[in-house]
Design an enzyme around this catalytic site. Structure first.
Site, PDB file in Angstrom:
ATOM      1  N   ILE A   1      37.418   3.226 127.304  1.00 56.93           N
ATOM      2  CA  ILE A   1      38.419   2.419 126.597  1.00 56.93           C
ATOM      3  C   ILE A   1      39.785   2.641 127.245  1.00 56.93           C
ATOM      4  O   ILE A   1      40.259   3.771 127.310  1.00 56.93           O
ATOM      5  CB  ILE A   1      38.480   2.809 125.106  1.00 56.93           C
ATOM      6  CG1 ILE A   1      37.106   2.640 124.446  1.00 56.93           C
ATOM      7  CG2 ILE A   1      39.531   1.980 124.369  1.00 56.93           C
ATOM      8  CD1 ILE A   1      37.052   3.159 123.017  1.00 56.93           C
TER       9      ILE A   1
ATOM     10  N   GLY B   1      36.817   7.783 126.931  1.00 60.17           N
ATOM     11  CA  GLY B   1      35.956   7.302 128.002  1.00 60.17           C
ATOM     12  C   GLY B   1      36.410   6.016 128.652  1.00 60.17           C
ATOM     13  O   GLY B   1      37.465   5.942 129.281  1.00 60.17           O
TER      14      GLY B   1
ATOM     15  N   ASP C   1      37.221  18.639 120.181  1.00 61.14           N
ATOM     16  CA  ASP C   1      37.294  17.594 121.202  1.00 61.14           C
ATOM     17  C   ASP C   1      38.195  16.458 120.738  1.00 61.14           C
ATOM     18  O   ASP C   1      39.070  15.990 121.484  1.00 61.14           O
ATOM     19  CB  ASP C   1      35.881  17.082 121.495  1.00 61.14           C
ATOM     20  CG  ASP C   1      35.870  15.932 122.481  1.00 61.14           C
ATOM     21  OD1 ASP C   1      36.088  16.192 123.684  1.00 61.14           O
ATOM     22  OD2 ASP C   1      35.643  14.775 122.063  1.00 61.14           O
TER      23      ASP C   1
ATOM     24  N   VAL D   1      29.894  12.701 135.911  1.00 56.98           N
ATOM     25  CA  VAL D   1      31.005  11.765 136.093  1.00 56.98           C
ATOM     26  C   VAL D   1      31.383  11.663 137.564  1.00 56.98           C
ATOM     27  O   VAL D   1      31.570  10.568 138.102  1.00 56.98           O
ATOM     28  CB  VAL D   1      32.222  12.185 135.246  1.00 56.98           C
ATOM     29  CG1 VAL D   1      33.405  11.266 135.524  1.00 56.98           C
ATOM     30  CG2 VAL D   1      31.864  12.159 133.766  1.00 56.98           C
ATOM     31  N   GLY D   2      31.515  12.810 138.226  1.00 58.62           N
ATOM     32  CA  GLY D   2      31.912  12.795 139.632  1.00 58.62           C
ATOM     33  C   GLY D   2      30.948  12.008 140.503  1.00 58.62           C
ATOM     34  O   GLY D   2      31.364  11.231 141.371  1.00 58.62           O
ATOM     35  N   ALA D   3      29.649  12.194 140.271  1.00 60.31           N
ATOM     36  CA  ALA D   3      28.661  11.446 141.041  1.00 60.31           C
ATOM     37  C   ALA D   3      28.768   9.951 140.753  1.00 60.31           C
ATOM     38  O   ALA D   3      28.635   9.119 141.664  1.00 60.31           O
ATOM     39  CB  ALA D   3      27.257  11.950 140.719  1.00 60.31           C
TER      40      ALA D   3
ATOM     41  N   LYS E   1      40.754  16.457 129.173  1.00 64.21           N
ATOM     42  CA  LYS E   1      41.608  16.431 127.988  1.00 64.21           C
ATOM     43  C   LYS E   1      42.050  17.818 127.567  1.00 64.21           C
ATOM     44  O   LYS E   1      43.158  18.004 127.062  1.00 64.21           O
ATOM     45  CB  LYS E   1      40.929  15.722 126.818  1.00 64.21           C
ATOM     46  CG  LYS E   1      39.693  16.401 126.239  1.00 64.21           C
ATOM     47  CD  LYS E   1      38.446  15.728 126.695  1.00 64.21           C
ATOM     48  CE  LYS E   1      37.183  16.348 126.138  1.00 64.21           C
ATOM     49  NZ  LYS E   1      35.980  15.772 126.791  1.00 64.21           N
TER      50      LYS E   1
ATOM     51  N   LYS F   1      42.105  15.058 122.269  1.00 63.21           N
ATOM     52  CA  LYS F   1      42.400  13.661 122.580  1.00 63.21           C
ATOM     53  C   LYS F   1      43.532  13.138 121.697  1.00 63.21           C
ATOM     54  O   LYS F   1      44.422  12.410 122.170  1.00 63.21           O
ATOM     55  CB  LYS F   1      41.139  12.824 122.390  1.00 63.21           C
ATOM     56  CG  LYS F   1      40.014  13.212 123.334  1.00 63.21           C
ATOM     57  CD  LYS F   1      38.703  12.552 122.963  1.00 63.21           C
ATOM     58  CE  LYS F   1      37.576  12.986 123.882  1.00 63.21           C
ATOM     59  NZ  LYS F   1      36.260  12.443 123.474  1.00 63.21           N
TER      60      LYS F   1
ATOM     61  N   GLY G   1      34.471  18.096 141.874  1.00 61.28           N
ATOM     62  CA  GLY G   1      33.503  18.022 140.779  1.00 61.28           C
ATOM     63  C   GLY G   1      32.563  16.856 140.979  1.00 61.28           C
ATOM     64  O   GLY G   1      32.983  15.701 140.960  1.00 61.28           O
TER      65      GLY G   1
END
Length: 452
Positions: free
Chosen positions: A138, A136, A203, A15-17, A107, A207, A11
């Site tokens: 934290i 994220g 969402d 995020v992956g990049a 998640k 979590k 991925g």
């Protein structure tokens, strides 16, 4: 120096990049901190030609995440694909069975399959890390799994969705309707084209289910969460809350009760002076209440490429520092076979204060009947206020259980707050008010939460 920790990254989106760029930019620092290099040796993405701001020419490319997970060229499989099933699940499962460590930010995957994946990791003697899956940047997972060992947690709660928090912040700060705030969030990229997952609480629920397992040593139970979103929050509710000394936040709350574990996601009024009330915009915050440490609150960026990548890099660093051959820490804080079955406490047993907004017919006796029904349920009222106009009530419709009266005079709005009472008592009192025919739109009920 020890051999490199070889990373396979599935991925290469936002995020992956960010993870790939951070591994390249921080290579020397990570080597110094971990005692060995962390090397990106393989990647999997749909588009090989996209510019991701980092040189990936030295990494082996895979078209299939499962093939990447099987590869002998990696030690760690990083899953940043998303989705609770499909190739994300297949890739993670394959990697664990092949004896590869796994890092994931997924998640939804963990909420549905977390216990089974933890069992596979323990059986294979490998690490399953997922700091990026909750809040994220934290470090709440590591804190609860390791730093709070020995503490008996009584409650964990927090703001876990930046989209919802952004909308509520804008509604209060700028006096903008929910619909207009949502449109702005979508334009700015904070909300998806279909925002249901964020604004209706799904969402946050995923979590919360993970945090509940870590907090109370129970199996993950994402399907046993009471859930309300923020789409019915009106400007009038925001304004009334502020006048009463509160601010509305979408909270996920899990707490231990005599009946079992209570998990709930819903709009909540928190005192203006509380720390969590000051958390604005897309920022997240998670609080843990425990017997030794007391109350611990952590706040920071809950989403975004760099924030989430920071959590992924932290998980990789932990794996790089781990000692081969040593028993690894259980993914969910204790061995999967020692997680207790989840026992759900009834939402109606929840105790606390409540904010109730009702749009009623303007006729004699309404106030008296409302007060009487509240008293009949043992509810002590802290305040009751009448306004001349309804703050955007939910329109009547064929599915509205409260009926319709075309000869209704101009409506009045009654806003009341209660002292500590039970969900059951509030709902029963409202049902009686409905039977009296006083309501002309759905009532708004918002819980008032004790918050740090």
């Amino acid at each position: 120096m020890s051999e490199s920790l070889r990373v396979g990254l599935a991925g290469l989106g936002t995020v992956g990049a960010s993870v790939a760029r951070a591994l390249a930019a921080k290579a020397d620092e990570l080597t110094a901190q971990c005692g060995r290099p962390i090397e990106l040796t393989a990647v999997c993405a749909r588009n090989r030609d996209q510019d991701r701001g980092v040189d990936l020419s030295q990494a082996q490319w895979f078209d299939d995440p499962v093939a990447l997970a099987k590869s002998n060229q990696i030690d760690v499989f990083v899953e940043l694909i998303g989705g609770e099933d499909g190739v994300a699940l297949d890739g993670v499962t394959t990697a664990l069975e092949a004896g590869r460590h796994v890092v994931t930010a997924n998640k939804a995957l963990l909420a549905k399959h977390g216990v089974g994946l933890a069992e596979r990791a323990e059986k294979a003697g490998v690490i399953l890390n997922f700091e990026a899956a909750v809040a994220g940047g934290i470090p709440i997972i590591k804190t609860m799994r390791e730093s709070l060992s020995g503490n008996a947690v009584s409650r964990v709660y927090g703001i876990m969705n930046g989209t919802a928090n952004y909308i509520l912040t804008r509604m209060e700060r700028d006096g903008i309707s929910f619909a207009n705030c949502l449109a702005d969030a979508q334009r700015l990229g904070y909300a998806e084209a279909d925002p249901t997952f964020d604004i209706e609480g799904h969402d946050t629920a995923h979590k919360l289910a993970i945090l509940t397992s870590l907090a109370f040593g129970t199996q993950i139970a994402a399907d046993d969460i009471y859930m309300e979103g923020i789409s019915n929050i009106a400007l009038g509710d925001i304004e009334a809350a502020r006048e009463l000394g509160y601010r509305i936040k979408l909270l996920g709350v899990a707490q231990r009760t005599p009946e079992g574990i209570e998990q709930r996601v819903h709009p909540t009024m928190v005192p203006l002076g509380s720390v969590i009330a000051q958390v604005e915009g897309v920022t997240n915050a998670v609080a843990v209440e425990a017997d030794i440490v007391g109350t611990l609150l952590m706040s920071g960026p809950g989403a975004g490429g760099d924030a989430t990548a920071s959590a992924v890099i932290g998980d990789l660093a932990d794996i790089a520092k781990s000692q081969p051959g040593r028993q690894q820490a259980p993914a969910l804080g204790r061995p999967a076979d020692r997680l207790q079955p989840y026992k759900r406490a009834r939402m109606r047993a929840h105790e606390g204060g409540y904010f109730v907004r009702m749009t009623v017919h303007d006729r004699p006796g309404v106030f008296a009947d409302i007060a009487r029904h509240m008293a009949d349920q043992g509810i002590s009222l802290e305040s009751i206020v009448q306004h001349g106009a309804a703050p955007h009530p939910v329109p009547m419709g064929p599915d509205n259980p409260y009926g319709e009266d075309e000869e209704t005079p101009s409506p009045k709005t009654v806003i009341l707050t209660t002292h500590e009472t039970t969900e059951r008592a509030v709902r029963d009192a409202i049902a009686q008010i409905v039977e009296d025919g006083h309501l002309i739109s759905r009532p708004q009920v918002i819980r008032i939460e004790r918050a740090g």
